[in-house]
Write a protein that holds these residues in place. Sequence first.
Motif, PDB file in Angstrom:
ATOM      1  N   SER A 118     -29.127  -3.408 -74.389  1.00 17.74           N
ATOM      2  CA  SER A 118     -30.121  -3.749 -73.549  1.00 17.74           C
ATOM      3  C   SER A 118     -30.230  -3.011 -71.986  1.00 17.74           C
ATOM      4  O   SER A 118     -31.408  -2.669 -71.471  1.00 17.74           O
ATOM      5  N   ASN A 119     -29.131  -2.885 -71.534  1.00 13.82           N
ATOM      6  CA  ASN A 119     -28.774  -2.273 -70.216  1.00 13.82           C
ATOM      7  C   ASN A 119     -29.355  -0.694 -70.110  1.00 13.82           C
ATOM      8  O   ASN A 119     -29.530  -0.245 -69.166  1.00 13.82           O
ATOM      9  N   ASN A 164     -36.819  -0.820 -70.502  1.00 12.70           N
ATOM     10  CA  ASN A 164     -37.446  -2.360 -70.989  1.00 12.70           C
ATOM     11  C   ASN A 164     -38.985  -2.064 -70.744  1.00 12.70           C
ATOM     12  O   ASN A 164     -40.023  -2.709 -71.805  1.00 12.70           O
TER      13      ASN A 164
END
Length: 144
Positions: free
Chosen positions: A47-48, A52
């Motif tokens: 995710s990081n 996004n």
Amino acid sequence: MRNAHHKGARRLARELALQGIYAWLLSGNKYKNVNEIHDDIHDNGKSNLIDNDWFKILINGVLDNHDLLCEKFTPYIDRSLDSISPVEYAILLMGSFELINHIEIPYKVTINEAVELAKSFGGTDGFKFINSVLDKLASDIRNS
């Protein structure tokens, strides 16, 4: 060096968006919104590293404009939509969305990214099909 990371983040966003669109297609469009898809495929520890915002733009763009996107690329496919593998279908949707709605991205970059996704996730010669369809779509919409 920063650009290399950014490109990696965008590539990861495209890969995840592809997974999400693929899941949406296979589920018979059961997902109601991007957050459901996001939650389902975001549990992979990357995710990081992901852009996004780009992930959400791609998923929202494809889900919101599915029928229009199909209309745009269908003239360039040599088979029925039903006979295209879900992975290639998802890549065509994503690539078409990018070509039509994000002209700030050079069309060669969009096509190259789609081809790379097809090589990684699609069938043996799927990338040639993707390249051909998106190339024709690009010359049609970017030159008009």
